[in-house]
Design a protein around this motif. Structure first.
Motif, PDB file in Angstrom:
ATOM      1  N   PHE A 132      -6.795   4.664   1.238  1.00  0.00           N
ATOM      2  CA  PHE A 132      -5.115   4.741   1.926  1.00  0.00           C
ATOM      3  C   PHE A 132      -4.326   5.510   1.766  1.00  0.00           C
ATOM      4  CE2 PHE A 132      -1.030   2.815   2.953  1.00  0.00           C
ATOM      5  CZ  PHE A 132      -1.067   2.793   4.502  1.00  0.00           C
ATOM      6  N   THR A 133      -4.180   5.850   0.236  1.00  0.00           N
ATOM      7  CA  THR A 133      -3.637   7.320  -0.170  1.00  0.00           C
ATOM      8  C   THR A 133      -3.895   8.514   0.949  1.00  0.00           C
ATOM      9  OG1 THR A 133      -2.841   5.547  -2.007  1.00  0.00           O
ATOM     10  CG2 THR A 133      -2.617   8.014  -1.956  1.00  0.00           C
ATOM     11  N   LYS A 134      -5.086   8.489   0.813  1.00  0.00           N
ATOM     12  CA  LYS A 134      -5.180  10.214   1.339  1.00  0.00           C
ATOM     13  C   LYS A 134      -5.255   9.948   2.389  1.00  0.00           C
ATOM     14  CE  LYS A 134      -8.444  11.247  -1.758  1.00  0.00           C
ATOM     15  NZ  LYS A 134     -10.518  11.484  -2.450  1.00  0.00           N
ATOM     16  N   VAL A 151      -7.442  -4.728   3.642  1.00  0.00           N
ATOM     17  CA  VAL A 151      -6.851  -4.453   2.762  1.00  0.00           C
ATOM     18  C   VAL A 151      -6.170  -5.507   1.964  1.00  0.00           C
ATOM     19  CG1 VAL A 151      -6.332  -2.376   4.495  1.00  0.00           C
ATOM     20  CG2 VAL A 151      -4.570  -4.679   4.506  1.00  0.00           C
ATOM     21  N   THR A 152      -5.957  -7.576   2.774  1.00  0.00           N
ATOM     22  CA  THR A 152      -5.101  -7.854   1.545  1.00  0.00           C
ATOM     23  C   THR A 152      -6.749  -8.192   0.727  1.00  0.00           C
ATOM     24  OG1 THR A 152      -6.338  -9.765   2.673  1.00  0.00           O
ATOM     25  CG2 THR A 152      -4.393  -8.709   3.252  1.00  0.00           C
ATOM     26  N   MET A 153      -7.876  -7.521   0.542  1.00  0.00           N
ATOM     27  CA  MET A 153      -8.475  -7.706  -1.173  1.00  0.00           C
ATOM     28  C   MET A 153      -8.009  -6.456  -2.216  1.00  0.00           C
ATOM     29  SD  MET A 153     -10.785  -9.546   0.010  1.00  0.00           S
ATOM     30  CE  MET A 153     -11.930  -9.866  -1.243  1.00  0.00           C
ATOM     31  N   LEU A 211       0.881  -1.089  -0.002  1.00  0.00           N
ATOM     32  CA  LEU A 211      -0.016   0.262  -0.432  1.00  0.00           C
ATOM     33  C   LEU A 211       1.335   1.515   0.109  1.00  0.00           C
ATOM     34  CD1 LEU A 211      -2.909  -0.858   2.642  1.00  0.00           C
ATOM     35  CD2 LEU A 211      -2.323  -1.436   0.187  1.00  0.00           C
ATOM     36  N   TYR A 212       1.931   1.314   0.636  1.00  0.00           N
ATOM     37  CA  TYR A 212       2.797   2.711   0.456  1.00  0.00           C
ATOM     38  C   TYR A 212       3.536   1.889  -0.069  1.00  0.00           C
ATOM     39  CZ  TYR A 212       3.357   3.231   5.462  1.00  0.00           C
ATOM     40  OH  TYR A 212       2.938   3.868   7.294  1.00  0.00           O
ATOM     41  N   ASN A 227     -10.539   1.259  -4.509  1.00  0.00           N
ATOM     42  CA  ASN A 227     -10.950   1.946  -3.509  1.00  0.00           C
ATOM     43  C   ASN A 227     -10.062   2.059  -2.331  1.00  0.00           C
ATOM     44  OD1 ASN A 227     -13.253   3.291  -4.624  1.00  0.00           O
ATOM     45  ND2 ASN A 227     -14.485   1.274  -3.808  1.00  0.00           N
ATOM     46  N   ILE A 228      -9.221   0.411  -2.244  1.00  0.00           N
ATOM     47  CA  ILE A 228      -8.573   0.599  -0.985  1.00  0.00           C
ATOM     48  C   ILE A 228      -7.081   1.513  -0.959  1.00  0.00           C
ATOM     49  CG2 ILE A 228      -7.242  -0.918   0.254  1.00  0.00           C
ATOM     50  CD1 ILE A 228      -9.345  -3.512   0.004  1.00  0.00           C
ATOM     51  N   ILE A 229      -7.311   1.344  -2.144  1.00  0.00           N
ATOM     52  CA  ILE A 229      -5.483   2.398  -2.100  1.00  0.00           C
ATOM     53  C   ILE A 229      -6.137   3.493  -2.340  1.00  0.00           C
ATOM     54  CG2 ILE A 229      -4.020   2.437  -3.984  1.00  0.00           C
ATOM     55  CD1 ILE A 229      -4.304  -0.361  -5.155  1.00  0.00           C
TER      56      ILE A 229
END
Length: 474
Positions: free
Chosen positions: A335-337, A191-193, A90-91, A330-332
């Motif tokens: 998370f980024t925001k 998050v693993t989705m 994700l990072y 959506n997850i990425i």
């Protein structure tokens, strides 16, 4: 004006700056008859702009059971390592250099004294022994895909969570607990989705049975018997403590196992969330078979039917595959925001929550309901004690309240937990003899052998003096 910069006021950055300038500022204000609050507002604005211009430091958790490794006799849970390691992915998607990311052992979250870090709280349950609140003041937590497995929160714990709301919850159970305590929250799922879809090849034909009930074996189709391999997500732990190196090694073993699914699996049959979720995301057919459908599954049943022991004859052995592109994005994006401290995307949070709430829900706590219904009703007319204050204890307590509303909880037994459990005292196992007239509900899995040996020494009889409720699914 000061309230607009509350995040800065909470940070050690401002504290250090004020310490450096405090004497000069106060002396100047006195000499010039200037209002101190006006100067402080200017100082806060200066600190805010300076902090925004500096490169943010990030951290990620690595799951370290520390001294509690001796109580996790079932083994190291691969799901812990899969989740914590996935934060690196994700990072990368958020454009963050992993060389700038500091690894923090989960057992050090309350005592961490290094440079200030923003840390996603992913892969450990909030509020238990390894996720105790509050965290170090040098850690700014981002609660995303977080979960709980206990009700033993103090008002101070809730106040801490409110400072960092909205709380991103992995499951509906956690989401409801937040709302019931006036904490803003949303459901993010796991998050693993967001794992990328794997590349297909002709070698992906193995069937993995991951911690499935033994009763499933007789239902496996004949043409698949020679293709499947049984494995476990509980890795043996030989030591009674865990070092930082041990935690790194176990996390790597978790990733190695996930890579096997990616390269070899034609079907994964499992009771483990973190075998099912990553495989669904990667496009691997999956089947969920559990001894008990835990509240922890109150999100993944959006995608897959959860089979329990009474439904094994109706399994569709082709497995389930899903299209997860939009969910992955959506997850990425969210998370980024969050990690870049952009304004909360309330519309996206609401959309994700509604997505998970609009599902056909499984029956949670199914195993505990079945076990309790098999008891002689007279058994629960007296006082009872619960041995285990984790998720199994919570699930057992709820089921007892529903089925035997007149039953009275006298005490809770737990080796590590302290305080109270649903308003009754938590005592150590060596105090169990003080409740000799109480029916005993054994509500843990990792300490199964120790509990049953103790009860045997006390000449307690199964289903008469006690009932064992533990399952590996929580």
């Amino acid at each position: 004006m000061l309230i607009e910069y509350k995040d800065v006021l909470d940070s050690s950055f401002l504290e250090n700056t004020v310490t450096f300038l405090f004497r000069e500022v106060i002396e100047c204000c006195i000499a010039k008859c200037v209002k101190i609050v006006d100067v402080l507002e200017i100082l806060v604005l200066y600190c805010y702009n300076k902090r925004k211009s500096e490169k943010m430091k990030y951290g990620r958790i690595i799951c370290n059971y520390d001294i509690y490794a001796k109580s996790a006799v079932a083994g190291y849970n691969v799901g812990d390592g899969v989740q914590t390691n996935f934060v690196d992915y994700l990072y990368k998607q958020a454009g963050i250099d992993l060389d700038e990311v500091v690894i923090v052992d989960s057992c050090d979250l309350t005592t961490y004294s290094g440079e200030p870090l923003t840390v996603p709280i992913i892969g450990i349950p909030i509020g238990n022994l390894l996720g105790a609140l509050p965290f170090s003041p040098n850690i700014k937590p981002i609660f995303f895909s977080s979960h709980i497995n206990t009700s033993r929160f103090s008002e101070a714990d809730f106040d801490y969570l409110r400072r960092y709301e909205p709380i991103g919850c992995r499951d509906e159970y956690t989401y409801k607990q937040m709302l019931e305590n006036n904490i803003e929250a949303y459901i993010s799922g796991c998050v693993t989705m967001a794992l990328p879809v794997r590349k297909k090849n002709r070698n992906q034909n193995k069937i993995f049975f991951v911690d499935t009930p033994d009763s499933l074996d007789e239902y496996v189709p004949i043409d698949q018997i020679d293709k499947y391999e049984k494995i476990s997500h509980l890795l043996p732990m030989e030591k009674h403590t865990m070092t930082h190196k041990d935690a790194i090694d176990f996390e790597q073993k978790s990733i190695n196992l996930l890579e096997r699914y990616q390269k070899e699996a034609g079907l994964v049959v499992s009771s483990r969330i973190h075998a099912l979720a990553p495989c669904l995301a990667m496009g691997i057919p999956a089947i969920a078979v559990v001894e008990n459908c835990s509240y922890r599954f109150s999100w993944i049943d959006k995608f897959i039917k959860i089979y329990t022991p009474d439904q094994l004859g109706s399994i569709d052995w082709k497995g389930v595959t899903i299209e997860a592109d939009e969910l992955r994005d959506n997850i990425i994006e969210l998370f980024t925001k969050l990690i870049q401290e952009q304004p909360d995307d309330e519309k996206l949070m609401k959309r994700m929550t509604e997505f998970y709430l609009s599902r056909e829900k499984a029956v949670y706590g199914s195993h505990y309901i079945r076990k309790l219904n098999e008891l002689n009703p007279e058994t629960m007319k007296n006082n009872y004690v619960i041995w285990g204050c984790g998720l199994i204890g919570e699930s057992s307590y709820k089921a007892i309240c529903d089925i035997f509303p007149d039953a009275h909880l006298a005490a809770a037994i737990d080796t590590h937990a302290e305080g109270t459990f649903h308003d009754v005292p938590i005592v150590k196992p060596d105090k169990l003899h003080e409740y000799d007239d109480c029916f005993i509900v054994v509500a843990n899995y990792s300490g199964k052998d120790a509990c049953l040996n103790t009860l045997k020494q006390m000449n307690k009889v199964d289903n008469i003096d006690y009932i064992f409720m533990g399952t590996q699914n929580g």
